[in-house]
Scaffold this motif. Structure first.
Motif, PDB file in Angstrom:
ATOM      1  N   PRO A 195       0.595  -1.076   0.186  1.00 40.22           N
ATOM      2  CA  PRO A 195       0.120  -0.214   0.034  1.00 40.22           C
ATOM      3  C   PRO A 195       0.766   1.488   0.248  1.00 40.22           C
ATOM      4  O   PRO A 195       0.441   2.266  -0.653  1.00 40.22           O
ATOM      5  CB  PRO A 195      -0.867  -0.347   1.730  1.00 40.22           C
ATOM      6  N   ASP A 196       1.795   1.173   0.585  1.00 40.53           N
ATOM      7  CA  ASP A 196       3.369   2.845   0.579  1.00 40.53           C
ATOM      8  C   ASP A 196       3.818   2.868  -0.951  1.00 40.53           C
ATOM      9  O   ASP A 196       4.614   3.864  -1.059  1.00 40.53           O
ATOM     10  CB  ASP A 196       4.094   1.576   1.109  1.00 40.53           C
ATOM     11  N   GLY A 197       3.295   2.087  -1.914  1.00 44.01           N
ATOM     12  CA  GLY A 197       4.016   2.434  -3.114  1.00 44.01           C
ATOM     13  C   GLY A 197       4.927   1.765  -3.531  1.00 44.01           C
ATOM     14  O   GLY A 197       6.025   2.577  -4.207  1.00 44.01           O
ATOM     15  N   THR A 198       6.144   0.871  -2.954  1.00 42.66           N
ATOM     16  CA  THR A 198       7.646   0.872  -2.777  1.00 42.66           C
ATOM     17  C   THR A 198       8.327   0.340  -4.072  1.00 42.66           C
ATOM     18  O   THR A 198       8.646   1.358  -4.300  1.00 42.66           O
ATOM     19  CB  THR A 198       7.622  -0.421  -1.478  1.00 42.66           C
ATOM     20  N   TYR A 199       6.958  -0.092  -4.720  1.00 43.17           N
ATOM     21  CA  TYR A 199       7.595  -0.329  -5.855  1.00 43.17           C
ATOM     22  C   TYR A 199       6.797  -0.036  -7.152  1.00 43.17           C
ATOM     23  O   TYR A 199       5.678  -0.272  -8.508  1.00 43.17           O
ATOM     24  CB  TYR A 199       7.035  -1.663  -6.486  1.00 43.17           C
ATOM     25  N   GLU A 200       6.299   1.416  -7.079  1.00 42.09           N
ATOM     26  CA  GLU A 200       5.699   2.888  -7.671  1.00 42.09           C
ATOM     27  C   GLU A 200       5.734   2.167  -9.281  1.00 42.09           C
ATOM     28  O   GLU A 200       5.357   2.442 -10.248  1.00 42.09           O
ATOM     29  CB  GLU A 200       6.021   3.648  -7.287  1.00 42.09           C
ATOM     30  N   ASN A 201       7.170   2.687  -9.999  1.00 47.15           N
ATOM     31  CA  ASN A 201       7.763   2.536 -10.449  1.00 47.15           C
ATOM     32  C   ASN A 201       8.350   0.994 -11.643  1.00 47.15           C
ATOM     33  O   ASN A 201       8.724   1.009 -12.808  1.00 47.15           O
ATOM     34  CB  ASN A 201       9.079   3.281 -11.083  1.00 47.15           C
ATOM     35  N   PHE A 202       7.968   0.175 -11.080  1.00 49.86           N
ATOM     36  CA  PHE A 202       7.718  -1.296 -11.872  1.00 49.86           C
ATOM     37  C   PHE A 202       6.981  -1.682 -12.361  1.00 49.86           C
ATOM     38  O   PHE A 202       5.846  -1.775 -11.830  1.00 49.86           O
ATOM     39  CB  PHE A 202       8.107  -2.122  -9.818  1.00 49.86           C
ATOM     40  N   THR A 203       7.407  -2.447 -13.362  1.00 51.19           N
ATOM     41  CA  THR A 203       6.444  -3.355 -14.185  1.00 51.19           C
ATOM     42  C   THR A 203       7.134  -4.620 -14.049  1.00 51.19           C
ATOM     43  O   THR A 203       8.596  -5.638 -14.344  1.00 51.19           O
ATOM     44  CB  THR A 203       5.800  -2.906 -15.415  1.00 51.19           C
ATOM     45  N   VAL A 204       5.991  -5.899 -13.522  1.00 52.26           N
ATOM     46  CA  VAL A 204       6.567  -7.525 -13.637  1.00 52.26           C
ATOM     47  C   VAL A 204       5.737  -7.857 -14.617  1.00 52.26           C
ATOM     48  O   VAL A 204       4.258  -8.235 -14.331  1.00 52.26           O
ATOM     49  CB  VAL A 204       6.180  -8.017 -12.485  1.00 52.26           C
ATOM     50  N   ALA A 205       6.331  -8.814 -15.524  1.00 51.56           N
ATOM     51  CA  ALA A 205       5.790  -9.895 -16.577  1.00 51.56           C
ATOM     52  C   ALA A 205       5.860 -11.392 -15.833  1.00 51.56           C
ATOM     53  O   ALA A 205       6.769 -11.269 -15.590  1.00 51.56           O
ATOM     54  CB  ALA A 205       5.914  -9.640 -17.929  1.00 51.56           C
TER      55      ALA A 205
END
Length: 192
Positions: A147-157
């Motif tokens: 919920p804190d957006g630690t991985y805000e800029n990440f994309t996982v496929a």
């Protein structure tokens, strides 16, 4: 008596500005790429931490929908048991693709119970990223409870395929962050 004071002429000033401009341009062209490269290790470490979190979650699930989900003796594909799920049927089963709510924290999460729920049919990948709702795209925050957006800029496929039919599934994560990556991680889940 008139005292002459000597200053810079216009030509001397222009030459000094040109020399400073060339020096600044040289410094800037050397500095900017090194600043960009200095962020790369940070993104690599964060991508590896995200991959470890996801693999801990994914590999703790059953091998298949038709295997015992509590680590029991029933394994799909064995004599007297159901066949393992065909790769054309990979992906969330039923309502698993709809986020559930954790009663303790109130956070939304995906309630996947087997490895192939994380991928898509026919060995295609499902993309997980923040603020994403779509056919072949899912919310990353529901997958990692972030919920804190630690991985805000990440994309996982995430791609799930059979490495050996009914025996071994390959889980591949392709993680990208802003302009960095992709970083590719793989793991295997056996039918045991």
């Amino acid at each position: 008596m008139l005292i002459k004071t000597r200053g810079f002429t216009l030509i001397e000033s222009v030459i000094a500005i040109v020399i400073l401009a060339i020096a600044m341009l040289t410094i800037t062209t050397m500095l900017v790429p090194s600043v960009q490269r200095s962020a790369e290790p940070q993104y690599q470490v964060r991508a590896a931490a995200l991959a470890e979190t996801l693999f801990n979650q994914i590999l703790s699930r059953s091998f298949d929908e038709n295997s015992a989900h509590d680590g029991g003796l029933e394994r799909c594909g064995e004599t007297g048991t159901l066949a393992c799920t065909a790769i054309s049927s990979f992906g969330p089963d039923g309502a698993e693709g709809t986020p559930a709510t954790d009663p303790d924290s109130g956070l939304l999460y995906y309630d996947f119970n087997d490895v192939d729920d994380y991928g898509a049919a026919d060995g295609n990948s499902i993309v997980y990223r923040p603020d994403c709702n779509g056919v072949n795209c899912r919310e990353l925050n529901y997958l990692v409870s972030d919920p804190d957006g630690t991985y805000e800029n990440f994309t996982v496929a995430i791609t799930v395929t059979y490495e050996q039919d009914n025996i071994l599934k390959k889980i591949q994560l392709e993680i990208a962050a802003a302009d960095h990556g992709p970083y590719i991680f793989s793991a295997f889940r056996g039918n045991y």
